[in-house]
Write an enzyme that holds these catalytic residues in place. Structure first.
Site, PDB file in Angstrom:
ATOM      1  CD  GLU A   1     -10.666  -0.648 -21.687  1.00 55.61           C
ATOM      2  OE1 GLU A   1      -9.419  -0.763 -21.608  1.00 55.61           O
ATOM      3  OE2 GLU A   1     -11.220  -0.056 -22.645  1.00 55.61           O
TER       4      GLU A   1
ATOM      5  CE1 TYR B   1      -1.740  11.853 -22.800  1.00 55.43           C
ATOM      6  CE2 TYR B   1      -1.214  11.492 -20.493  1.00 55.43           C
ATOM      7  CZ  TYR B   1      -2.135  11.757 -21.473  1.00 55.43           C
ATOM      8  OH  TYR B   1      -3.458  11.945 -21.155  1.00 55.43           O
TER       9      TYR B   1
ATOM     10  CB  CYS C   1      -7.654   8.955 -26.221  1.00 51.00           C
ATOM     11  SG  CYS C   1      -9.395   9.377 -26.185  1.00 51.00           S
ATOM     12  CG  HIS C   2     -10.196   4.798 -22.308  1.00 55.17           C
ATOM     13  ND1 HIS C   2     -10.656   4.602 -23.597  1.00 55.17           N
ATOM     14  CD2 HIS C   2     -10.122   3.576 -21.734  1.00 55.17           C
ATOM     15  CE1 HIS C   2     -10.856   3.306 -23.790  1.00 55.17           C
ATOM     16  NE2 HIS C   2     -10.536   2.670 -22.674  1.00 55.17           N
TER      17      HIS C   2
ATOM     18  CG  ASN D   1      -9.383   9.733 -30.360  1.00 53.04           C
ATOM     19  OD1 ASN D   1      -9.694   9.445 -31.500  1.00 53.04           O
ATOM     20  ND2 ASN D   1      -9.501   8.888 -29.352  1.00 53.04           N
TER      21      ASN D   1
END
Length: 143
Positions: free
Chosen positions: A126, A68, A97-98, A89
């Site tokens: 991911e 952030y 946003c993850h 979002n």
């Protein structure tokens, strides 16, 4: 509309995407199969800081994270304001946003069903798909 990804239902505002709901679902299924790392969808970013944060999140590569604070420094705002914008979002997954985490790597919130647990599963997914080491014990903080 709702999207199902990794057995989790996500709210998704298809009005910010030019393509049809069927195309959005097709691309999300390709992502879930590991066949897609970026989305080929025309997303309209919201006005103001939320749109600026959406653009910054969209630039975070697959399998990577930013804090952030990183985004706040780039946008000349506060980490709290970035977190609030992440929570607004309208297009999770497509606008990732993850991939935004706390300064120490802590997972501090996610607006989708199952919250932080979903965020952790997406980041682990991911990491596996991109061949990175999978962090199985990510620090988790609840707001």
């Amino acid at each position: 509309m709702n999207l199902v990804l990794l057995d989790t239902e996500l709210e998704f505002d298809e009005s910010v995407v030019a393509e049809s709901p069927a195309e959005i679902r097709d691309q999300v299924r390709e992502y879930e199969r590991g066949d897609r790392r970026t989305f080929d969808l025309d997303v309209t970013y919201l006005d103001g800081l939320t749109g600026d944060v959406m653009a910054a999140m969209a630039a975070i590569p697959y399998g990577e994270t930013r804090t952030y604070g990183d985004l706040a420094a780039d946008l000349d705002t506060s980490p709290v304001a970035v977190g609030q914008a992440c929570g607004r979002n309208p297009a999770p997954i497509v606008i990732p946003c993850h991939r935004v985490v706390g300064s120490d790597g802590a997972l501090t919130g996610y607006s989708a069903a199952d919250g932080v647990a979903t965020k952790q599963r997406l980041l682990e997914f991911e990491a596996r798909e991109s061949g990175q080491a999978v962090q199985t014990e990510l620090p988790v903080e609840f707001e």
